[in-house]
Write an enzyme that holds these catalytic residues in place. Structure first.
Site, mmCIF file in Angstrom:
data_model
loop_
_atom_site.group_PDB
_atom_site.id
_atom_site.type_symbol
_atom_site.label_atom_id
_atom_site.label_comp_id
_atom_site.label_asym_id
_atom_site.label_seq_id
_atom_site.Cartn_x
_atom_site.Cartn_y
_atom_site.Cartn_z
ATOM 1 N N HIS A 24 -16.849 -8.423 -10.811
ATOM 2 C CA HIS A 24 -15.932 -8.468 -9.669
ATOM 3 C C HIS A 24 -16.597 -8.165 -8.312
ATOM 4 C CE1 HIS A 24 -15.284 -4.153 -10.281
ATOM 5 N NE2 HIS A 24 -14.533 -4.316 -11.331
ATOM 6 N N TYR A 191 -24.271 1.751 -9.968
ATOM 7 C CA TYR A 191 -22.928 1.802 -10.559
ATOM 8 C C TYR A 191 -22.067 2.821 -9.818
ATOM 9 C CZ TYR A 191 -19.407 1.469 -14.182
ATOM 10 O OH TYR A 191 -18.231 1.249 -14.850
HETATM 11 FE FE1 FEO Z 1 -13.575 0.365 -15.107
HETATM 12 FE FE2 FEO Z 1 -16.130 -0.608 -17.141
HETATM 13 O O1 FEO Z 1 -14.380 -0.636 -16.476
#
Ligand code: FEO
Length: 387
Positions: A24, A191
Site C-alpha cells: 500500500h 517498517y
Molecule cells: Fe498491519 Fe502486517 O498488517
C-alpha cells in the site's frame, strides 16, 4: 516449502512473498513474509494466517505437520488482510476451528468475512488453555489498527508480536542469527517509519507491558524471528518510539531547471559547515517510503519545490501528504524554492511544514536562477540560524 520448527511442536508455517514490491504505497524492495505459527498441542492452534494468494503455500507447510482440519483455534492478532486474508479458505477446510481475537478484532473480521464463523473474544489478561501450554493475550490497540493484540506463550517464552518488530524482508532464513543483522535492522527501521511511527506513544506502552514478560523468542508477523538480538531490536524500538533524532538534516526537493537544486545544495553546505550529517533526496530518484526511513532520526526536514502552475510540484505534494500522515513530532523544517513569477510554492510549503508542527527556519525564495552571491548568502544564513 518447508515448515520450520522454532521450538518443540511450534512451527513457522507462513508464506514468502518474494515478488512483493509495493505494500500500500510502501516500496518493499526486499519482498516480505507473512508469518503464521502452528502450535501442536491438545488443541491445535494457528497464530495468524497469510495473504490470500499464499494460502496454498501455508497449507502445504501445515500439512507436513498435521492434517489442517485438526486446527482447533485460529488466533487472529490483527485483522489487516495480509494476516487474515486466508481465514475464509481456512474456515472452509477447518470448520470446527474457533477464531480468537480482540473485541475490535472480532468486529473487524465480521466486517471483512461475515459473521458465520465461531468467535472467541479475548482481552488483556485473558488466558487460553491449549493443553500443555497456555496463551496469554495483551491488547495493543492502534499498533497500528484498533484490533491489534499480542499473544504470549509463557511456557515457551515466545511473544507472537504481530506487526510490531516486523520487517518487510523475504528470505529462506527464519532467525536473526542466520541473516545479516544490518539488513534486518534497516528493514525494521523502514517498517517502523512507514507503518508504526504515528503510534509511538502506544508502542511505548506496549514495550512497558512486554518488559514484564520473560521472552526468549519474538516472533513477528513479517520477516525474521528474533532469538539472539531481542535486546537490540527492543533498544531500537525504544529510541524510535521516543522520537529522539540525530544531528541530521534532510534536504528533500524536486527541481525543474535546477535552480531549486542549486538552493538545495547551498542549504546542505550550511548544515555541513555546522557538523550535521545530510541527505540529498531528489524526489525524482528517491521513493517517499525510503525518505521516511531517513526522517525517523532526522532533526531537520527541509523541503524545496519550484513554483509550477501556481503550486508545488506533484512529487513534493505526494511526499508531504505521506509525511503528514506519518506525523513525526518535534522536528524542525525549512521551505525553499525558486520561481519565475507568482512564487506560491514556498508559501505553500511553509504552511504545510507549520501544519506538521515543525519549528521553521526562514523561508528561501529565489527568483529564476540563484547567483553565486545568493547561494553564499543562503549557506551563511543557514549557518547563522542553526548555530
Ligand atoms: Fe498491519 Fe502486517 O498488517
Amino acid at each position: 516449502m518447508n515448515s520450520v520448527e522454532i521450538k518443540k511442536d511450534i512451527y513457522w508455517v507462513g508464506g514468502i512473498d518474494w515478488d512483493l514490491r509495493n505494500f500500500h504505497g510502501y516500496m518493499t524492495q526486499r519482498g516480505s513474509t507473512y508469518n503464521a505459527y502452528l502450535i501442536v498441542d491438545d488443541k491445535v492452534t494457528l497464530i495468524d494466517t497469510v495473504k490470500h494468494y499464499l494460502r496454498d503455500e501455508m497449507f502445504e507447510r501445515i500439512s507436513e505437520i498435521i492434517d489442517p482440519s485438526k486446527i482447533d483455534y485460529v488466533v487472529s492478532n490483527h485483522v489487516e488482510m495480509d494476516h487474515s486474508g486466508s481465514i475464509p479458505y481456512l474456515m472452509k477446510k477447518c470448520p470446527k476451528a474457533k477464531i480468537v481475537a480482540s473485541p475490535n478484532g472480532v468486529k473487524g473480521l465480521k466486517k471483512h468475512y461475515g459473521d458465520s464463523y465461531n468467535y472467541k473474544t479475548v482481552k488483556t489478561g485473558d488466558t487460553l488453555d491449549i493443553g500443555k501450554r497456555e496463551l496469554n493475550f495483551l491488547l495493543t490497540p492502534m499498533v497500528h489498527w484498533p484490533d491489534n493484540m499480542l499473544t504470549y506463550c509463557p511456557d515457551e517464552k515466545i511473544l507472537f508480536s504481530n506487526d510490531s518488530f516486523g520487517q518487510h524482508l523475504a528470505s529462506s532464513e527464519r532467525f536473526d542469527d542466520e541473516y545479516e543483522l544490518d539488513i534486518i535492522m534497516e528493514e525494521a527501521k523502514k517498517y517502523y517509519a512507514n507503518i508504526v511511527l504515528p503510534y509511538s506513544m502506544q508502542v511505548q506502552n506496549e514495550l512497558k507491558a512486554a518488559s514484564e514478560l520473560d521472552i526468549e523468542i519474538v516472533a513477528p508477523s513479517h520477516g525474521i524471528i528474533f532469538r539472539k538480538y531481542i535486546d537490540k531490536i527492543v533498544e531500537k524500538y525504544k529510541k524510535w518510539s521516543s522520537n529522539k533524532y540525530d544531528k541530521k538534516a534532510l534536504i528533500i526537493y524536486d527541481t525543474m531547471w535546477k535552480s531549486t537544486k542549486k538552493i538545495a545544495y547551498a542549504v546542505q553546505n550550511g548544515f555541513e559547515e555546522n557538523g550535521y550529517n545530510t541527505r540529498m533526496l531528489n524526489l525524482q530518484y528517491n521513493h517517499i517510503s525510503d525518505i521516511m526511513t531517513e526522517v525517523l532520526n532526522a532533526e531537520y526536514i527541509c523541503i524545496g519545490s519550484p513554483t509550477l502552475n501556481n503550486n508545488i510540484m506533484p512529487t513534493v505534494a505526494s511526499f508531504i501528504t505521506y509525511l503528514k500522515g506519518l506525523a513525526p513530532r518535534d522536528r524542525k523544517g525549512l521551505a525553499f524554492g525558486s520561481y519565475g513569477w507568482g512564487g506560491q510554492s514556498i508559501g505553500i510549503l511553509h504552511e504545510e511544514l507549520k501544519d506538521c508542527g515543525f519549528d521553521l527556519l526562514e523561508d528561501i525564495k529565489i527568483n529564476y536562477i540563484p547567483s553565486e552571491k545568493q547561494l553564499d548568502e543562503i549557506k551563511n544564513n543557514i549557518i547563522e540560524q542553526i548555530s
